[in-house]
Scaffold this motif. Structure first.
Motif, mmCIF file in Angstrom:
data_model
loop_
_atom_site.group_PDB
_atom_site.id
_atom_site.type_symbol
_atom_site.label_atom_id
_atom_site.label_comp_id
_atom_site.label_asym_id
_atom_site.label_seq_id
_atom_site.Cartn_x
_atom_site.Cartn_y
_atom_site.Cartn_z
ATOM 1 N N ASN A 1 43.679 21.681 -37.792
ATOM 2 C CA ASN A 1 42.355 22.044 -37.261
ATOM 3 C C ASN A 1 42.110 21.450 -35.878
ATOM 4 N N LYS A 2 42.480 20.171 -35.693
ATOM 5 C CA LYS A 2 42.302 19.535 -34.386
ATOM 6 C C LYS A 2 43.120 20.256 -33.319
ATOM 7 N N ALA A 3 44.369 20.604 -33.653
ATOM 8 C CA ALA A 3 45.252 21.264 -32.685
ATOM 9 C C ALA A 3 44.707 22.633 -32.289
ATOM 10 N N ILE A 4 44.329 23.427 -33.263
ATOM 11 C CA ILE A 4 43.841 24.783 -32.981
ATOM 12 C C ILE A 4 42.507 24.724 -32.226
ATOM 13 N N GLN A 5 41.621 23.834 -32.636
ATOM 14 C CA GLN A 5 40.327 23.700 -31.950
ATOM 15 C C GLN A 5 40.493 23.203 -30.513
ATOM 16 N N SER A 6 41.568 22.457 -30.266
ATOM 17 C CA SER A 6 41.821 21.937 -28.917
ATOM 18 C C SER A 6 42.564 22.932 -28.036
ATOM 19 N N GLY A 7 42.924 24.078 -28.594
ATOM 20 C CA GLY A 7 43.540 25.107 -27.765
ATOM 21 C C GLY A 7 45.009 25.386 -28.021
ATOM 22 N N ALA A 8 45.590 24.771 -29.056
ATOM 23 C CA ALA A 8 46.992 25.075 -29.370
ATOM 24 C C ALA A 8 47.102 26.519 -29.848
#
Length: 123
Positions: free
Chosen positions: A95-102
């Motif tokens: 979730n952190k990665a996708i929300q940060s733009g990954a």
């Protein structure tokens, strides 16, 4: 297309060079390696604009984590596509990665066919 692989485990370089040797030999792919988040930023900052179009980074690294690196890349180089990898497929990191733009999130062991497909979309 220039790809930057970021992982504190140096043996990933040999693995990636083996898995993508055909693409490298045919000059479709140029692989560059960094073994820390700071080294990755140094590579990206050497050229303006950077020739790297895709970054594939481990999340769990000493010093700067892959998620911290992702934030810095997205802030400084928003046009670069970034995918993350982790030995742990937990939803918090995902979730952190996708929300940060990954763009994508991979778990170890790497599914190189999926990664190859991801890279082909950018070619």
């Amino acid at each position: 297309m220039k790809v930057l692989i970021v992982d504190d485990e140096r043996d990933v370089e040999t693995l990636f060079r083996q898995k993508f040797r055909k693409e490298v030999r045919n000059h479709n792919l140029e692989l560059t390696f960094a073994f820390s988040g700071q080294e990755a930023l140094d590579i990206l900052q050497k050229e303006d604009p950077p020739k790297v179009v895709y970054v594939f980074s481990d999340i769990n690294m000493p010093g700067m984590t892959g998620l911290e690196l992702l934030d810095k890349i997205k802030a400084k180089f928003p046009g670069i596509t970034v995918s993350m990898i982790s030995a742990y497929g937990d939803s918090e990191n995902y979730n952190k990665a996708i929300q940060s733009g990954a763009k994508e999130f991979f778990t170890k062991p790497i599914d190189f066919e999926s990664l190859r497909g991801e890279i082909k979309q950018l070619l």
